[in-house]
Write a protein that holds these residues in place. Structure first.
Motif, PDB file in Angstrom:
ATOM      1  N   GLY A  47       0.926  -1.602   0.002  1.00 63.17           N
ATOM      2  CA  GLY A  47      -0.499  -0.081   0.053  1.00 63.17           C
ATOM      3  C   GLY A  47       0.942   0.836   0.245  1.00 63.17           C
ATOM      4  N   LYS A  48       0.307   2.174  -0.005  1.00 60.29           N
ATOM      5  CA  LYS A  48       0.685   3.340  -0.328  1.00 60.29           C
ATOM      6  C   LYS A  48       1.179   4.930   1.143  1.00 60.29           C
ATOM      7  N   ARG A  49       0.120   4.048   1.728  1.00 57.17           N
ATOM      8  CA  ARG A  49       0.443   4.566   3.333  1.00 57.17           C
ATOM      9  C   ARG A  49      -0.230   6.287   2.920  1.00 57.17           C
ATOM     10  N   VAL A  50      -1.244   6.344   2.327  1.00 51.72           N
ATOM     11  CA  VAL A  50      -1.625   8.060   2.004  1.00 51.72           C
ATOM     12  C   VAL A  50      -2.757   8.236   3.527  1.00 51.72           C
ATOM     13  N   ARG A  51      -3.368   7.959   4.347  1.00 55.76           N
ATOM     14  CA  ARG A  51      -3.844   8.383   5.102  1.00 55.76           C
ATOM     15  C   ARG A  51      -2.915   8.287   6.264  1.00 55.76           C
ATOM     16  N   ILE A  79      -7.651   0.433  10.207  1.00 53.60           N
ATOM     17  CA  ILE A  79      -9.151   0.949   9.953  1.00 53.60           C
ATOM     18  C   ILE A  79      -9.153   0.734   7.898  1.00 53.60           C
ATOM     19  N   HIS A  80      -8.043   1.425   7.423  1.00 57.28           N
ATOM     20  CA  HIS A  80      -8.160   1.014   6.428  1.00 57.28           C
ATOM     21  C   HIS A  80      -7.868  -0.632   5.290  1.00 57.28           C
ATOM     22  N   VAL A  81      -6.871  -0.883   6.012  1.00 55.75           N
ATOM     23  CA  VAL A  81      -6.987  -2.471   5.364  1.00 55.75           C
ATOM     24  C   VAL A  81      -8.033  -3.502   5.947  1.00 55.75           C
ATOM     25  N   LEU A  97      -6.816  -9.673  -6.525  1.00 54.81           N
ATOM     26  CA  LEU A  97      -5.454  -9.585  -6.023  1.00 54.81           C
ATOM     27  C   LEU A  97      -6.222  -7.753  -5.103  1.00 54.81           C
ATOM     28  N   ARG A  98      -5.199  -7.543  -4.638  1.00 58.86           N
ATOM     29  CA  ARG A  98      -4.826  -6.689  -3.469  1.00 58.86           C
ATOM     30  C   ARG A  98      -3.740  -6.541  -3.068  1.00 58.86           C
ATOM     31  N   ARG A  99      -2.836  -5.373  -3.753  1.00 59.15           N
ATOM     32  CA  ARG A  99      -1.758  -4.710  -3.314  1.00 59.15           C
ATOM     33  C   ARG A  99      -0.056  -5.799  -3.948  1.00 59.15           C
ATOM     34  N   GLY A 154     -20.249   7.548   8.171  1.00 55.46           N
ATOM     35  CA  GLY A 154     -18.667   7.782   7.617  1.00 55.46           C
ATOM     36  C   GLY A 154     -18.282   6.574   6.261  1.00 55.46           C
ATOM     37  N   MET A 155     -16.990   6.491   6.978  1.00 56.73           N
ATOM     38  CA  MET A 155     -17.097   4.634   5.979  1.00 56.73           C
ATOM     39  C   MET A 155     -17.817   3.774   5.930  1.00 56.73           C
ATOM     40  N   ALA A 156     -18.697   3.215   6.976  1.00 60.64           N
ATOM     41  CA  ALA A 156     -19.640   1.902   6.381  1.00 60.64           C
ATOM     42  C   ALA A 156     -20.922   3.029   5.736  1.00 60.64           C
ATOM     43  N   GLY A 158     -21.192   5.027   4.037  1.00 58.39           N
ATOM     44  CA  GLY A 158     -20.792   5.505   2.516  1.00 58.39           C
ATOM     45  C   GLY A 158     -20.515   4.206   1.839  1.00 58.39           C
ATOM     46  N   GLN A 159     -20.477   3.022   2.411  1.00 57.90           N
ATOM     47  CA  GLN A 159     -19.714   1.622   1.483  1.00 57.90           C
ATOM     48  C   GLN A 159     -21.311   1.391   0.862  1.00 57.90           C
ATOM     49  N   ALA A 160     -22.847   1.180   2.271  1.00 60.03           N
ATOM     50  CA  ALA A 160     -24.056   0.837   2.324  1.00 60.03           C
ATOM     51  C   ALA A 160     -24.093   2.315   0.900  1.00 60.03           C
ATOM     52  N   LEU A 181     -18.102  10.278   2.307  1.00 57.93           N
ATOM     53  CA  LEU A 181     -18.327   9.157   3.086  1.00 57.93           C
ATOM     54  C   LEU A 181     -17.244   8.286   3.382  1.00 57.93           C
ATOM     55  N   LYS A 182     -17.535   7.011   2.046  1.00 59.52           N
ATOM     56  CA  LYS A 182     -17.205   6.157   2.015  1.00 59.52           C
ATOM     57  C   LYS A 182     -15.368   6.252   1.967  1.00 59.52           C
ATOM     58  N   THR A 183     -15.028   6.991   0.866  1.00 61.41           N
ATOM     59  CA  THR A 183     -13.216   7.279   1.245  1.00 61.41           C
ATOM     60  C   THR A 183     -12.848   8.757   2.315  1.00 61.41           C
ATOM     61  N   PHE A 220      -8.875  13.003  -3.726  1.00 64.97           N
ATOM     62  CA  PHE A 220      -7.841  10.900  -4.029  1.00 64.97           C
ATOM     63  C   PHE A 220      -9.045  10.244  -4.485  1.00 64.97           C
ATOM     64  N   GLN A 221     -10.284  10.764  -4.560  1.00 69.49           N
ATOM     65  CA  GLN A 221     -11.709   9.640  -4.668  1.00 69.49           C
ATOM     66  C   GLN A 221     -11.449   9.876  -6.505  1.00 69.49           C
ATOM     67  N   VAL A 222     -11.429  11.164  -6.724  1.00 72.91           N
ATOM     68  CA  VAL A 222     -11.340  11.530  -8.558  1.00 72.91           C
ATOM     69  C   VAL A 222     -10.933  10.760  -8.912  1.00 72.91           C
TER      70      VAL A 222
HETATM   71  C1  GRG Z   1     -16.089  -1.971   4.029  1.00 73.82           C
HETATM   72  C2  GRG Z   1     -16.697  -1.090   5.843  1.00 73.82           C
HETATM   73  C3  GRG Z   1     -16.397  -1.204   4.721  1.00 73.82           C
HETATM   74  C4  GRG Z   1     -15.669   0.138   4.024  1.00 73.82           C
HETATM   75  C5  GRG Z   1     -15.354   0.009   2.409  1.00 73.82           C
HETATM   76  C6  GRG Z   1     -13.071   2.457   1.690  1.00 73.82           C
HETATM   77  C7  GRG Z   1     -13.525   1.149   1.383  1.00 73.82           C
HETATM   78  C8  GRG Z   1     -15.278   1.277   2.266  1.00 73.82           C
HETATM   79  C9  GRG Z   1     -13.189   0.586   0.052  1.00 73.82           C
HETATM   80  C10 GRG Z   1     -12.674   0.177  -0.180  1.00 73.82           C
HETATM   81  C11 GRG Z   1     -12.625   0.062  -1.698  1.00 73.82           C
HETATM   82  C12 GRG Z   1     -12.584   1.006  -3.097  1.00 73.82           C
HETATM   83  C13 GRG Z   1     -11.127   0.743  -4.141  1.00 73.82           C
HETATM   84  C14 GRG Z   1     -12.139   1.966  -2.331  1.00 73.82           C
HETATM   85  C15 GRG Z   1     -12.470   3.344  -3.558  1.00 73.82           C
HETATM   86  C16 GRG Z   1     -11.015   4.174  -3.310  1.00 73.82           C
HETATM   87  C17 GRG Z   1      -9.898   3.853  -2.311  1.00 73.82           C
HETATM   88  C18 GRG Z   1     -10.238   3.408  -0.383  1.00 73.82           C
HETATM   89  C19 GRG Z   1      -8.348   2.532  -2.621  1.00 73.82           C
HETATM   90  C20 GRG Z   1      -7.941   2.601  -1.518  1.00 73.82           C
HETATM   91  O1  GRG Z   1      -7.104   2.866  -1.291  1.00 73.82           O
HETATM   92  P1  GRG Z   1      -5.951   3.445  -1.408  1.00 73.82           P
HETATM   93  O2  GRG Z   1      -5.622   3.709  -3.319  1.00 73.82           O
HETATM   94  O3  GRG Z   1      -5.031   1.741  -1.316  1.00 73.82           O
HETATM   95  O4  GRG Z   1      -4.912   3.718  -0.773  1.00 73.82           O
HETATM   96  P2  GRG Z   1      -3.112   1.309  -1.019  1.00 73.82           P
HETATM   97  O5  GRG Z   1      -3.385  -0.064  -0.855  1.00 73.82           O
HETATM   98  O6  GRG Z   1      -2.725   2.226  -1.256  1.00 73.82           O
HETATM   99  O7  GRG Z   1      -3.353   1.460   0.894  1.00 73.82           O
END
Ligand code: GRG
Length: 297
Positions: A47-51, A79-81, A97-99, A154-156, A158-160, A181-183, A220-222
């Motif tokens: 991961g990039k560890r942006v947060r 939390i992000h992971v 696939l992830r990271r 917040g995040m959860a 936004g995901q919903a 909310l989500k990101t 970031f999301q855009v």
């Molecule tokens: C499941 C409660 C729950 C929430 C999920 C953030 C999120 C909500 C889902 C991730 C899915 C996703 C691909 C969202 C788009 C933006 C995003 C958060 C991408 C991943 O973040 P990066 O690019 O990833 O910072 P790395 O791997 O670099 O940490």
């Protein structure tokens, strides 16, 4: 700060995040060892560890408490992971696939992936709550800010909303609400946690940081939407073209590729403007904002 110095700062902060996660995650020799192994598999070395970068950059605005910051870096990344592990499961985004490596439920199994997310989430609050170098009220504020950003408002949440919107064309306002909310919520709170790790930063200054985080979370999301279209799977380390395949509403669909890039760059400039009260101390946050919009993965 020139580009080389910023690259060095990023690398050092990514290493600091890795060290904090290594220290604060339970080790495999502690029972239940398979769960702990899967937590470390998902969180370490990737991961990039942006947060954490955002939290560390915000902490440069004052005299931060080093232990509180290390805990904030680890907590926000945990939390992000957790969100990535759950998002990758078949019930949600169903990805392999992830990271650059097999997703948690593929490398282990679905029940383990569920528990990895659950345990990472609670571990984050456990770790943050022990920031004993700060006044207890400040620590409580950090814990609450992270809880609100993570939960159903917040995040959860936004995901919903995201899951409910598959196949629909959203207006820009609806898209921004969902992503805010989500990101956005986690990115925003990462910046604020960095600020809260500095005892002397005032509420007015924390509000400026929150404004920066709000603009940058959206930027970031855009760019995430842009990269999903414009970049390949090997570079992303996750499956490219997922938004189109899953019929997700995106900024690229709404604005087109070049307009979306321009929009993100404008948002980053607005984020930087929100920091004008800090003067030259905000240089690292300014660099992180540019990194977020010009990143390649
Ligand atoms: C499941 C409660 C729950 C929430 C999920 C953030 C999120 C909500 C889902 C991730 C899915 C996703 C691909 C969202 C788009 C933006 C995003 C958060 C991408 C991943 O973040 P990066 O690019 O990833 O910072 P790395 O791997 O670099 O940490």
């Amino acid at each position: 700060m020139d580009d080389l110095a910023f690259q060095a700062w990023m690398q050092a902060t990514q290493q600091q995040t890795e060290a904090a996660l290594t220290q604060f995650l339970p080790t495999e020799d502690v029972v239940p060892s398979r769960l702990h192994e899967a937590m470390r598999y998902s969180a370490l070395d990737g991961g990039k560890r942006v947060r954490p970068l955002l939290a560390a950059a915000a902490a440069q605005l004052g005299q931060h408490d080093a232990d509180a910051l290390a805990r904030a870096l680890a907590a926000v990344e945990m939390i992000h992971v957790y969100s990535l592990v759950h998002d990758d499961m078949p019930e949600m985004d169903n990805d392999l696939l992830r990271r650059g490596k097999p997703t948690c439920h593929v490398a282990y199994d679905q029940a383990t992936a569920l528990l990895v997310g659950d345990a990472l989430q609670t571990r984050a609050f456990d770790v943050l709550s022990q920031a004993d170098g700060l006044a207890p009220a400040r620590v409580l504020r950090m814990v609450r800010a992270l809880a609100v950003a993570t939960g159903s408002e917040g995040m959860a949440g936004g995901q919903a909303i995201d899951l409910a919107n598959v196949g629909q064309m959203l207006t820009q306002a609806q898209l921004e609400h969902m992503h805010g909310l989500k990101t956005g919520a986690l990115i925003r709170v990462a910046v604020v946690l960095g600020g809260l790790s500095c005892p002397e930063l005032t509420d007015a200054q924390l509000t400026q940081l929150d404004d920066y985080g709000r603009y940058l979370g959206l930027a970031f999301q855009v760019i995430d939407d842009v990269l999903d279209v414009a970049q390949d799977t090997a570079t992303l380390g996750k499956t490219a073209g997922k938004d189109e395949a899953n019929d997700k509403p995106t900024y690229v669909k709404l604005l087109g590729l070049n307009e979306a890039r321009g929009y993100a760059e404008g948002l980053a400039e607005q984020a930087i403007k929100a920091l004008s009260g800090f003067g030259p101390r905000a240089e690292i946050l300014e660099n992180v904002a540019r990194y977020v919009v010009f990143r390649q993965h």
